[in-house]
Scaffold this active site. Structure first.
Site, PDB file in Angstrom:
ATOM      1  N   ASN A 226      18.227 130.110  38.498  1.00  0.00           N
ATOM      2  CA  ASN A 226      17.799 128.894  37.800  1.00  0.00           C
ATOM      3  C   ASN A 226      18.721 128.736  36.590  1.00  0.00           C
ATOM      4  O   ASN A 226      18.605 129.469  35.622  1.00  0.00           O
ATOM      5  CB  ASN A 226      16.332 129.059  37.371  1.00  0.00           C
ATOM      6  CG  ASN A 226      15.833 127.907  36.530  1.00  0.00           C
ATOM      7  OD1 ASN A 226      16.539 126.904  36.338  1.00  0.00           O
ATOM      8  ND2 ASN A 226      14.614 128.036  36.018  1.00  0.00           N
ATOM      9  N   TRP A 227      19.626 127.772  36.706  1.00  0.00           N
ATOM     10  CA  TRP A 227      20.633 127.611  35.638  1.00  0.00           C
ATOM     11  C   TRP A 227      20.068 126.875  34.428  1.00  0.00           C
ATOM     12  O   TRP A 227      20.748 126.720  33.415  1.00  0.00           O
ATOM     13  CB  TRP A 227      21.868 126.885  36.182  1.00  0.00           C
ATOM     14  CG  TRP A 227      22.627 127.677  37.224  1.00  0.00           C
ATOM     15  CD1 TRP A 227      22.293 128.924  37.716  1.00  0.00           C
ATOM     16  CD2 TRP A 227      23.826 127.296  37.904  1.00  0.00           C
ATOM     17  NE1 TRP A 227      23.211 129.317  38.654  1.00  0.00           N
ATOM     18  CE2 TRP A 227      24.168 128.337  38.791  1.00  0.00           C
ATOM     19  CE3 TRP A 227      24.646 126.164  37.863  1.00  0.00           C
ATOM     20  CZ2 TRP A 227      25.291 128.283  39.625  1.00  0.00           C
ATOM     21  CZ3 TRP A 227      25.769 126.107  38.688  1.00  0.00           C
ATOM     22  CH2 TRP A 227      26.091 127.168  39.553  1.00  0.00           C
ATOM     23  N   LYS A 228      18.850 126.365  34.546  1.00  0.00           N
ATOM     24  CA  LYS A 228      18.191 125.644  33.447  1.00  0.00           C
ATOM     25  C   LYS A 228      19.126 124.561  32.887  1.00  0.00           C
ATOM     26  O   LYS A 228      19.888 123.963  33.653  1.00  0.00           O
ATOM     27  CB  LYS A 228      17.706 126.634  32.379  1.00  0.00           C
ATOM     28  CG  LYS A 228      16.822 127.725  33.002  1.00  0.00           C
ATOM     29  CD  LYS A 228      16.084 128.569  32.012  1.00  0.00           C
ATOM     30  CE  LYS A 228      15.249 129.608  32.741  1.00  0.00           C
ATOM     31  NZ  LYS A 228      14.470 130.461  31.846  1.00  0.00           N
TER      32      LYS A 228
ATOM     33  N   HIS B 223       7.696 125.311  36.708  1.00  0.00           N
ATOM     34  CA  HIS B 223       8.264 126.362  35.862  1.00  0.00           C
ATOM     35  C   HIS B 223       7.542 126.374  34.513  1.00  0.00           C
ATOM     36  O   HIS B 223       7.155 125.318  34.003  1.00  0.00           O
ATOM     37  CB  HIS B 223       9.766 126.118  35.666  1.00  0.00           C
ATOM     38  CG  HIS B 223      10.457 127.286  35.030  1.00  0.00           C
ATOM     39  ND1 HIS B 223      10.410 127.508  33.673  1.00  0.00           N
ATOM     40  CD2 HIS B 223      11.156 128.317  35.570  1.00  0.00           C
ATOM     41  CE1 HIS B 223      11.070 128.634  33.402  1.00  0.00           C
ATOM     42  NE2 HIS B 223      11.530 129.134  34.535  1.00  0.00           N
TER      43      HIS B 223
ATOM     44  N   GLU C  48       8.547 126.612  31.608  1.00  0.00           N
ATOM     45  CA  GLU C  48       9.157 125.771  30.568  1.00  0.00           C
ATOM     46  C   GLU C  48       8.743 124.311  30.749  1.00  0.00           C
ATOM     47  O   GLU C  48       8.612 123.576  29.768  1.00  0.00           O
ATOM     48  CB  GLU C  48      10.686 125.943  30.587  1.00  0.00           C
ATOM     49  CG  GLU C  48      11.064 127.309  30.015  1.00  0.00           C
ATOM     50  CD  GLU C  48      12.353 127.899  30.556  1.00  0.00           C
ATOM     51  OE1 GLU C  48      13.144 127.179  31.186  1.00  0.00           O
ATOM     52  OE2 GLU C  48      12.553 129.114  30.342  1.00  0.00           O
TER      53      GLU C  48
ATOM     54  N   GLU D  54       6.353 134.603  37.325  1.00  0.00           N
ATOM     55  CA  GLU D  54       7.202 134.726  36.151  1.00  0.00           C
ATOM     56  C   GLU D  54       6.313 134.867  34.913  1.00  0.00           C
ATOM     57  O   GLU D  54       5.858 133.849  34.356  1.00  0.00           O
ATOM     58  CB  GLU D  54       8.076 133.476  35.991  1.00  0.00           C
ATOM     59  CG  GLU D  54       9.040 133.252  37.132  1.00  0.00           C
ATOM     60  CD  GLU D  54      10.245 132.424  36.680  1.00  0.00           C
ATOM     61  OE1 GLU D  54      11.367 132.919  36.847  1.00  0.00           O
ATOM     62  OE2 GLU D  54      10.066 131.325  36.147  1.00  0.00           O
TER      63      GLU D  54
ATOM     64  N   GLY E 158      13.572 135.254  29.344  1.00  0.00           N
ATOM     65  CA  GLY E 158      14.585 135.103  28.294  1.00  0.00           C
ATOM     66  C   GLY E 158      14.381 136.015  27.098  1.00  0.00           C
ATOM     67  O   GLY E 158      14.987 135.813  26.050  1.00  0.00           O
TER      68      GLY E 158
ATOM     69  N   SER F 111      13.763 138.039  32.930  1.00  0.00           N
ATOM     70  CA  SER F 111      14.749 139.027  32.496  1.00  0.00           C
ATOM     71  C   SER F 111      15.215 139.964  33.613  1.00  0.00           C
ATOM     72  O   SER F 111      15.426 141.155  33.382  1.00  0.00           O
ATOM     73  CB  SER F 111      14.223 139.830  31.301  1.00  0.00           C
ATOM     74  OG  SER F 111      13.983 138.977  30.190  1.00  0.00           O
TER      75      SER F 111
ATOM     76  N   GLY G 293      17.174 133.716  35.596  1.00  0.00           N
ATOM     77  CA  GLY G 293      17.651 132.729  34.635  1.00  0.00           C
ATOM     78  C   GLY G 293      19.005 133.155  34.086  1.00  0.00           C
ATOM     79  O   GLY G 293      20.041 133.022  34.736  1.00  0.00           O
ATOM     80  N   GLY G 294      18.999 133.708  32.882  1.00  0.00           N
ATOM     81  CA  GLY G 294      20.228 134.048  32.155  1.00  0.00           C
ATOM     82  C   GLY G 294      21.291 134.759  32.990  1.00  0.00           C
ATOM     83  O   GLY G 294      22.468 134.371  32.959  1.00  0.00           O
TER      84      GLY G 294
HETATM   85  P1  13P Z   1      15.482 134.832  32.503  1.00  0.00           P
HETATM   86  O1  13P Z   1      16.017 135.559  33.707  1.00  0.00           O
HETATM   87  O2  13P Z   1      16.559 134.292  31.615  1.00  0.00           O
HETATM   88  O3  13P Z   1      14.452 135.645  31.775  1.00  0.00           O
HETATM   89  O4  13P Z   1      14.722 133.523  33.048  1.00  0.00           O
HETATM   90  C1  13P Z   1      13.804 133.659  34.082  1.00  0.00           C
HETATM   91  C2  13P Z   1      13.408 132.313  34.552  1.00  0.00           C
HETATM   92  O5  13P Z   1      12.763 131.559  33.841  1.00  0.00           O
HETATM   93  C3  13P Z   1      13.845 131.888  35.889  1.00  0.00           C
HETATM   94  O6  13P Z   1      13.206 130.720  36.294  1.00  0.00           O
END
Ligand code: 13P
Length: 251
Positions: free
Chosen positions: A9-11, A95, A97, A167, A173, A213, A234-235
């Site tokens: 997920n590149w957000k 998600h 967020e 999640e 993050g 993470s 994510g990251g």
């Molecule tokens: P991180 O891997 O950056 O913690 O993010 C996880 C995430 O929200 C994937 O959708």
């Protein structure tokens, strides 16, 4: 046997050219991987160009969100068929967020899920508790609310293609990962819940990813848990080398 699925997920990261570059770098590293489903979810503005780069190769493409309506007066929104026509195969829904910053409730997630299932998009539905909720012993209640709310009005047959992503919000993050045992425990709880509400075969076959993470250093221990079928990253998915290391940790 459930097929492992690793999704990035590149957000809200990467311009079009940067996304194309990352997709090329990833493709170079995973061209020989065949037994794992690999998905990347760039921002809307980069979907089409990344889809061109990925072609029919081993990396598939997904969106990070969609609207529930087929089309209409919804300024700033994107419909399922718009995603499908540019090569999207997956869509992330609910998600944390989106729930936190854009007011997405369980009932909105439910509407979006129904809309996605009316097409050939494969939905990745995210669930997970906040830190305060975990500390108050509410993890199971919150996760249950997310799953039941998202799946309301759908039958086991409807839900066959759905992927869940557990999640925990406190692990996103933050560099704080749920321990493999903690994550596995919640995955097992979800499977048990699905068994009671939707029957044994859906509970057995549905894939549940862990997200929060996930890094090359912890991927193997998380992915070796019996109830964890993949990762939503994510990251670490913003770097081709670390994302490919996570993919290779499955095998
Ligand atoms: P991180 O891997 O950056 O913690 O993010 C996880 C995430 O929200 C994937 O959708």
């Amino acid at each position: 046997m459930r097929r492992a699925i690793i999704a990035g997920n590149w957000k809200m990261h990467k311009t079009g050219p940067e996304a194309v570059q990352l997709a090329k770098e990833l493709l170079n590293r995973v061209s020989d991987v065949s037994n794992i489903e690999i998905v990347v979810c760039p921002p809307f503005t980069a979907l089409e160009s990344v889809a061109w780069v990925l072609g029919e190769g081993p990396v598939k493409i997904g969106a990070q969100n969609m609207h529930w309506a087929d089309e209409g007066a919804y300024t700033g929104e994107v419909a399922a068929k718009m995603l499908l026509t540019i090569g999207c195969r997956y869509v992330i829904l609910g998600h944390s967020e989106r729930r936190a910053h854009f007011g997405e409730s369980n009932s909105i997630v439910n509407k979006k899920l129904k809309a996605a299932l009316a097409t050939s998009l494969v939905p990745i539905v995210c669930v997970g508790e906040k830190l305060g909720e975990r500390e108050k012993g509410q993890t199971e209640a919150v996760v249950q609310g997310h799953v039941v709310g998202a799946f309301e009005g759908l039958s086991p047959a409807d839900l066959q293609s759905v992927i869940l992503a557990y999640e925990p919000v406190w692990a996103i993050g933050t560099g704080k990962t749920a321990s493999p045992e903690q994550a596995n425990e919640v995955h097992a709880f979800i499977r048990d819940l699905l068994k009671k509400s939707f029957g044994e075969s859906l509970a057995r076959d549905i894939r549940i990813q862990y997200g929060g993470s996930v890094k090359p250093e912890n991927a193997a221990s998380l992915l070796s848990q019996p109830e964890i079928d993949g990762a939503l990253v994510g990251g670490a998915s913003l770097d081709a080398e670390s994302f490919s290391q996570i993919i290779k940790a499955v095998t």
